[in-house]
Motif scaffolding. Structure first.
Motif, mmCIF file in Angstrom:
data_model
loop_
_atom_site.group_PDB
_atom_site.id
_atom_site.type_symbol
_atom_site.label_atom_id
_atom_site.label_comp_id
_atom_site.label_asym_id
_atom_site.label_seq_id
_atom_site.Cartn_x
_atom_site.Cartn_y
_atom_site.Cartn_z
ATOM 1 N N ALA A 1 0.835 -1.204 0.000
ATOM 2 C CA ALA A 1 0.000 0.000 0.000
ATOM 3 C C ALA A 1 0.869 1.253 0.000
ATOM 4 C CB ALA A 1 -0.924 -0.006 1.219
ATOM 5 N N LEU A 2 1.961 1.200 0.761
ATOM 6 C CA LEU A 2 2.888 2.331 0.825
ATOM 7 C C LEU A 2 3.532 2.571 -0.535
ATOM 8 C CD1 LEU A 2 4.073 4.294 3.011
ATOM 9 C CD2 LEU A 2 6.060 2.773 3.075
ATOM 10 N N ALA A 3 3.943 1.500 -1.197
ATOM 11 C CA ALA A 3 4.585 1.621 -2.502
ATOM 12 C C ALA A 3 3.636 2.251 -3.522
ATOM 13 C CB ALA A 3 5.054 0.253 -2.990
ATOM 14 N N GLU A 4 2.378 1.861 -3.479
ATOM 15 C CA GLU A 4 1.397 2.369 -4.440
ATOM 16 C C GLU A 4 1.148 3.863 -4.277
ATOM 17 O OE1 GLU A 4 0.187 0.923 -6.958
ATOM 18 O OE2 GLU A 4 0.724 -1.172 -6.595
ATOM 19 N N GLU A 5 1.282 4.354 -3.059
ATOM 20 C CA GLU A 5 0.997 5.777 -2.813
ATOM 21 C C GLU A 5 2.238 6.659 -2.867
ATOM 22 O OE1 GLU A 5 1.524 6.686 1.891
ATOM 23 O OE2 GLU A 5 -0.439 5.951 1.284
ATOM 24 N N THR A 6 3.416 6.049 -2.999
ATOM 25 C CA THR A 6 4.668 6.790 -2.912
ATOM 26 C C THR A 6 5.198 7.192 -4.277
ATOM 27 O OG1 THR A 6 5.263 5.638 -0.865
ATOM 28 C CG2 THR A 6 7.043 6.719 -2.069
ATOM 29 N N ASN A 7 5.640 8.429 -4.376
ATOM 30 C CA ASN A 7 6.250 8.934 -5.603
ATOM 31 C C ASN A 7 7.749 9.083 -5.379
ATOM 32 O OD1 ASN A 7 6.621 10.074 -8.162
ATOM 33 N ND2 ASN A 7 6.363 12.139 -7.358
ATOM 34 N N ILE A 8 8.538 8.285 -6.079
ATOM 35 C CA ILE A 8 9.992 8.334 -5.953
ATOM 36 C C ILE A 8 10.568 8.862 -7.250
ATOM 37 C CG2 ILE A 8 12.096 6.989 -5.576
ATOM 38 C CD1 ILE A 8 10.329 4.980 -4.029
ATOM 39 N N THR B 1 22.179 15.296 -11.818
ATOM 40 C CA THR B 1 22.646 16.664 -12.068
ATOM 41 C C THR B 1 23.735 16.667 -13.131
ATOM 42 O OG1 THR B 1 24.410 16.604 -10.405
ATOM 43 C CG2 THR B 1 22.191 17.174 -9.650
ATOM 44 N N THR B 2 24.056 17.854 -13.624
ATOM 45 C CA THR B 2 25.091 17.975 -14.653
ATOM 46 C C THR B 2 26.450 17.542 -14.119
ATOM 47 O OG1 THR B 2 25.353 20.318 -14.029
ATOM 48 C CG2 THR B 2 23.926 19.828 -15.909
ATOM 49 N N GLY B 3 26.638 17.601 -12.812
ATOM 50 C CA GLY B 3 27.898 17.181 -12.212
ATOM 51 C C GLY B 3 27.956 15.692 -11.941
ATOM 52 N N GLY B 4 26.926 14.972 -12.353
ATOM 53 C CA GLY B 4 26.921 13.522 -12.168
ATOM 54 C C GLY B 4 26.407 13.068 -10.817
ATOM 55 N N ILE B 5 25.931 14.000 -10.007
ATOM 56 C CA ILE B 5 25.411 13.654 -8.687
ATOM 57 C C ILE B 5 23.938 13.254 -8.812
ATOM 58 C CG2 ILE B 5 24.927 14.507 -6.367
ATOM 59 C CD1 ILE B 5 27.274 16.436 -6.702
ATOM 60 N N LEU B 6 23.600 12.132 -8.216
ATOM 61 C CA LEU B 6 22.220 11.664 -8.255
ATOM 62 C C LEU B 6 21.490 12.113 -7.001
ATOM 63 C CD1 LEU B 6 20.252 9.776 -9.924
ATOM 64 C CD2 LEU B 6 20.766 8.062 -8.174
ATOM 65 N N LYS B 7 20.370 12.808 -7.182
ATOM 66 C CA LYS B 7 19.545 13.223 -6.064
ATOM 67 C C LYS B 7 18.286 12.359 -6.045
ATOM 68 C CE LYS B 7 21.091 18.025 -5.761
ATOM 69 N NZ LYS B 7 20.668 19.463 -5.713
ATOM 70 N N VAL B 8 17.905 11.947 -4.839
ATOM 71 C CA VAL B 8 16.749 11.068 -4.676
ATOM 72 C C VAL B 8 15.663 11.807 -3.914
ATOM 73 C CG1 VAL B 8 15.958 8.836 -3.833
ATOM 74 C CG2 VAL B 8 18.340 9.109 -4.561
ATOM 75 N N TYR B 9 14.442 11.764 -4.457
ATOM 76 C CA TYR B 9 13.321 12.438 -3.829
ATOM 77 C C TYR B 9 12.217 11.427 -3.521
ATOM 78 C CZ TYR B 9 15.518 16.736 -5.535
ATOM 79 O OH TYR B 9 16.406 17.752 -5.786
ATOM 80 N N CYS B 10 11.660 11.548 -2.356
ATOM 81 C CA CYS B 10 10.545 10.701 -1.947
ATOM 82 C C CYS B 10 9.384 11.627 -1.585
ATOM 83 C CB CYS B 10 10.942 9.846 -0.748
ATOM 84 S SG CYS B 10 9.668 8.688 -0.215
#
Length: 240
Positions: A63-70, A75-84
């Motif tokens: 249920a949590l997975a279905e409601e969650t937007n990940i 970025t241009t510098g190759g850094i990956l940002k993660v948003y929940c």
């Protein structure tokens, strides 16, 4: 190597094998989008722990997975940002509490189905480097370029230990080694999409390699296959 490529790259392997770092650098060199699928499972685990959800309560996790937007942002510098759900959790999902519980979350079939759905949508451009534990076998089985990175348990534990120290987090090497071994067993023996090399993946032992050497090996194989037009058929199951 100026010719523009197409065709997704799948990179699998156990914790600490260097997947994420290698995948990020490879994506930069190819001009591809980097997708860290493990970060998605970590983000969901982080949210479950924050909400006080038992990581073995499958119905609640689904249920949590279905409601969650990940959302992943490279970025241009190759850094990956993660948003929940709009909140950046890039550093929070690397905490040991999350690392200890992510395998329990990732083993739930319906959780995996939901996240795989999101991962395949992101790969629709046919120009992504995606790393995880079942990319070549399940998420992107048609990817023409597949790799499986591995390393000794001692080396993988040492890398994680140094990573935590650099981040200013407390760390105990032997405890980390035990946790990685436990996760190896869980990931390899789970009933749904276990950790294993795809039949046509190139296996690379990174124990004694610098990350640049790993990326160079992958680039060489990718361009060799591209130039000969053989896709995943060349060097199937090769260890280098």
């Amino acid at each position: 190597m100026k010719e523009k490529l197409s065709g997704n790259v799948a990179i699998d392997g156990p914790a600490g094998a260097g997947k994420s770092t290698a995948a990020r650098l490879l994506a930069q060199k190819l001009g591809y989008l980097y997708i860290d699928t493990g970060a998605m499972y970590r983000a969901l685990t982080w949210k479950a722990l924050k909400r006080g959800i038992n990581v073995f309560a499958e119905k609640q996790l689904v249920a949590l997975a279905e409601e969650t937007n990940i959302y992943l942002e490279s970025t241009t510098g190759g850094i990956l940002k993660v948003y929940c759900d709009g909140e950046e959790v890039t550093k929070a999902i690397r905490q040991e509490n999350v690392s200890c519980h992510v395998s329990a979350v990732a083993r739930v079939p319906e959780v995996r189905r939901r996240l795989v759905e999101l991962q395949r949508k992101m790969a629709a451009s046919n120009r992504v480097v995606m790393d995880g534990r079942d990319i070549g076998t399940n998420v992107l089985p048609e990817a023409p370029y597949k790799f499986f990175l591995t390393a000794s348990l001692a080396e993988r534990a040492q890398r994680r230990y140094q990573e935590l120290l650099a981040a200013g987090q407390p760390a105990a090497l032997e405890k980390i080694k035990e946790e990685i071994h436990k996760r190896d067993v869980q990931d390899s023996l789970r009933e749904v999409d276990p950790l294993q090399p795809a039949p046509d993946a190139v296996i690379i032992d990174t124990t004694n390699l610098w990350i640049e050497e790993v990326v160079d090996k992958m680039l060489s194989i990718i361009y060799e296959r591209h130039n000969f037009g053989t896709g995943g058929a060349t060097n199937s199951g090769l260890s280098v």
